[in-house]
Design a protein around this motif. Structure first.
Motif, short mmCIF file in Angstrom:
data_model
loop_
_atom_site.label_atom_id
_atom_site.label_comp_id
_atom_site.label_asym_id
_atom_site.label_seq_id
_atom_site.Cartn_x
_atom_site.Cartn_y
_atom_site.Cartn_z
N LEU A 11 0.83 -1.21 0.00
CA LEU A 11 0.00 0.00 0.00
C LEU A 11 0.86 1.25 0.00
N ILE B 2 -7.21 -2.62 0.98
CA ILE B 2 -7.49 -1.66 2.05
C ILE B 2 -8.33 -2.32 3.14
N CYS C 82 -4.63 1.90 -5.20
CA CYS C 82 -4.87 0.84 -4.21
C CYS C 82 -6.24 0.20 -4.41
N SER C 83 -6.31 -1.12 -4.27
CA SER C 83 -7.58 -1.81 -4.41
C SER C 83 -8.35 -1.79 -3.10
N GLU C 84 -9.66 -1.81 -3.21
CA GLU C 84 -10.49 -1.81 -2.00
C GLU C 84 -10.26 -3.07 -1.17
N ASP D 255 -11.11 3.33 4.61
CA ASP D 255 -10.30 4.01 3.60
C ASP D 255 -9.53 5.19 4.20
N ARG E 108 -6.01 12.29 -4.30
CA ARG E 108 -6.51 10.95 -3.93
C ARG E 108 -5.32 9.99 -3.94
N HIS F 152 -10.33 5.21 -3.49
CA HIS F 152 -9.36 4.24 -4.01
C HIS F 152 -9.67 3.89 -5.46
N ARG F 153 -8.90 2.92 -5.99
CA ARG F 153 -9.04 2.55 -7.39
C ARG F 153 -10.45 2.08 -7.74
N LEU G 102 -5.56 5.71 4.62
CA LEU G 102 -4.92 6.87 4.00
C LEU G 102 -4.04 7.60 5.01
N LEU H 253 -4.78 7.19 -2.65
CA LEU H 253 -5.09 5.77 -2.72
C LEU H 253 -5.52 5.34 -4.12
#
Length: 295
Positions: free
Chosen positions: A14, A188, A183-185, A43, A178, A142-143, A47, A180
């Protein structure tokens, strides 16, 4: 807190993804004050944690100020975030403003309150950013959020538009970032569980969620299950726009297109439709597109 080997690897991934996003989009510069919006969800906790870790070894110096908005929703545990932020030793602001009563008085019973609530919250964030001298406002999208927003705008607003990793606020005073974005949920969520963050529920207002967004989430979850990696592929597509192969006349001079036009200006001719390229490069997405047409 002693982290397991698995959690440490996830933490490093991350941090690497956030560091790359910051570098790619020049999100944070030397001397910046970054206002980190912390809601109490997975999230924003992630972060803040990652930014604090990166600050310790970043080649530039920047200040972090965490902010939480207590909107006076019934059942909101007001002590959770002040206690957590104090324990973390991060500079923070807790803002108390009863937007809940305002929203409930303006929106008829049974209607979603998210839009008005979001506008009120945004205005307060901008004000606090000015008060603390913030040059950047960091949000925890995020992504997956970015990809879902693309499809929301595509299906319901008729626009090819998502959440940019970096933008200027409506009033032109601040830059929203942003970090993140790469980053994938799922990563996270795993990290937040491992860190045992004191999560605050996001539905305390009693409002219905954004039903359209939920449908998009379900659609992408289904696609990712059947064809793993689809969310990542769609996000990658957002970074590889080919204006000559869309239809926006403001982005490409279709009227001026003539035989002999340099193919470099068009990112090639019509070779994108040749079967070999389609089969070799996009075999799974092609199958996915076929499934969508059939379904």
């Amino acid at each position: 807190m002693q982290l397991s080997h698995t959690l440490l690897r996830l933490k490093k991934r991350l941090e690497s993804q956030v560091g790359k996003a910051i570098a790619d989009y020049q999100m944070i510069a030397d001397g910046d004050t970054v206002l980190v919006c912390v809601s109490g969800g997975k999230d924003s906790y992630t972060l803040l944690s990652v930014l604090m870790a990166l600050r310790e070894r970043a080649p530039v110096k920047f200040r972090l100020v965490a902010m939480n908005l207590d909107q006076k929703q019934p059942g909101f545990p007001a002590e959770v975030l002040p206690d957590y932020l104090t324990k973390m030793g991060v500079e923070h602001r807790i803002v108390e403003q009863d937007t809940y009563t305002v929203v409930k008085s303006k929106i008829p019973e049974g209607k979603t309150t998210c839009s008005l609530c979001s506008r009120l919250r945004r205005g307060i964030i901008y004000r606090i950013a000015k008060e603390v001298g913030a040059t950047k406002i960091a949000l925890g999208h995020h992504r997956d959020d970015i990809v879902h927003t693309l499809f929301l705008n595509l299906f319901f607003a008729g626009q090819l538009k998502a959440m940019p990793p970096k933008l200027v606020t409506d009033d032109g005073s601040h830059v929203v970032i942003r970090p993140l974005a790469y980053c994938s949920e799922s990563d996270i969520a795993r990290f937040a569980r491992g860190m045992a963050y004191p999560i605050i529920p996001c539905n305390l207002c009693g409002s219905q969620g954004n039903l359209q967004r939920q449908k998009i989430r379900e659609m992408m979850a289904d696609w990712d299950q059947r064809y793993p990696g689809r969310t990542e592929v769609v996000f990658s597509a957002l970074q590889k726009i080919v204006p000559s192969h869309l239809a926006d006349q403001s982005l490409f001079d279709f009227k001026g297109l003539r035989p002999g036009h340099p193919l470099s200006a068009m990112d090639g001719g019509d070779s994108v439709f040749d079967p070999p390229a389609l089969g070799q490069t996009w075999s799974q997405p092609g199958a996915l597109a076929l499934q969508v047409v059939k379904g």
